[in-house]
Design an enzyme around this catalytic site. Structure first.
Site, PDB file in Angstrom:
ATOM      1  N   ASP A 212      -0.232  -5.848   0.151  1.00  0.00           N
ATOM      2  CA  ASP A 212      -1.455  -6.123  -0.599  1.00  0.00           C
ATOM      3  C   ASP A 212      -1.226  -7.405  -1.385  1.00  0.00           C
ATOM      4  O   ASP A 212      -0.119  -7.656  -1.875  1.00  0.00           O
ATOM      5  CB  ASP A 212      -1.778  -4.985  -1.569  1.00  0.00           C
ATOM      6  CG  ASP A 212      -2.311  -3.752  -0.872  1.00  0.00           C
ATOM      7  OD1 ASP A 212      -3.076  -3.910   0.098  1.00  0.00           O
ATOM      8  OD2 ASP A 212      -1.974  -2.638  -1.303  1.00  0.00           O
TER       9      ASP A 212
ATOM     10  N   HIS B 107      -3.815  -0.632  -6.263  1.00  0.00           N
ATOM     11  CA  HIS B 107      -4.110  -1.828  -7.055  1.00  0.00           C
ATOM     12  C   HIS B 107      -4.223  -1.514  -8.536  1.00  0.00           C
ATOM     13  O   HIS B 107      -3.706  -2.251  -9.382  1.00  0.00           O
ATOM     14  CB  HIS B 107      -5.423  -2.460  -6.584  1.00  0.00           C
ATOM     15  CG  HIS B 107      -5.400  -2.880  -5.159  1.00  0.00           C
ATOM     16  ND1 HIS B 107      -6.542  -2.989  -4.409  1.00  0.00           N
ATOM     17  CD2 HIS B 107      -4.395  -3.226  -4.326  1.00  0.00           C
ATOM     18  CE1 HIS B 107      -6.250  -3.378  -3.195  1.00  0.00           C
ATOM     19  NE2 HIS B 107      -4.945  -3.525  -3.112  1.00  0.00           N
TER      20      HIS B 107
ATOM     21  N   CYS C 133       0.863  -1.175   0.000  1.00  0.00           N
ATOM     22  CA  CYS C 133       0.000   0.000   0.000  1.00  0.00           C
ATOM     23  C   CYS C 133       0.903   1.230   0.000  1.00  0.00           C
ATOM     24  O   CYS C 133       1.836   1.321   0.810  1.00  0.00           O
ATOM     25  CB  CYS C 133      -0.896   0.007   1.242  1.00  0.00           C
ATOM     26  SG  CYS C 133      -1.817   1.552   1.444  1.00  0.00           S
TER      27      CYS C 133
END
Length: 152
Positions: free
Chosen positions: A57, A91, A50
């Site tokens: 993540d 992401h 992150c």
């Protein structure tokens, strides 16, 4: 026989790249140019960080492509994907960065990536990208990754 003389990582001890920017993606000539077929790579244990908290993540990535003149050399892809372990990005950025690097390297007939991310803050974020319509007559299987259901 496929020409591998320009490869710098396959068959050699290769250190983990410090970042995706430093990672070297390599390609080899398509052994079947002119024949449309689908190549799939799955990375069920992809990790990044992150960008705000530094917490890890996790994602299940599925990459499908129909090659034109080039195919990606798999060791270089593995090292490229692993280089995200210390890379802080959202992401969406991670997933699209992978797609863009591969499109630039390979100029494939078609490429898609599914980034199936595990929840951050209780919400899974899945990211999908493809370069256009897949070519007619090529079997493109479903990516086979179910949506996140928690323990349900």
């Amino acid at each position: 026989m496929t020409d591998t003389s320009r490869l710098t990582q396959l068959g050699r001890a290769t250190p983990m790249p410090a970042s995706p920017v430093e990672a070297v993606l390599e390609r080899v000539p398509n052994p079947e140019p002119g024949l449309h077929y689908c190549v799939r790579f799955a990375a069920p244990e992809f990790t990044s960080l992150c960008p705000l908290t530094g917490q890890p993540d996790f994602a299940h990535l599925v990459l499908d492509y129909v090659p034109r003149d080039w195919i990606v050399e798999s060791k270089s892809l593995k090292l490229f994907l692993a280089s995200f372990r210390n890379h802080g990005a959202f992401h969406e950025h991670c997933t699209l960065m992978i797609a863009k690097r591969l499109v630039a390297l390979l100029d494939p007939v078609w490429l898609r990536i599914g980034g199936y991310w595990y929840p951050r803050g209780g919400i899974p974020i899945d990211v999908f990208f493809q370069t256009g319509t897949p070519p007619e007559g090529v079997w493109i299987p479903d990516q086979g990754v179910p949506g996140y259901r928690g323990r349900g």
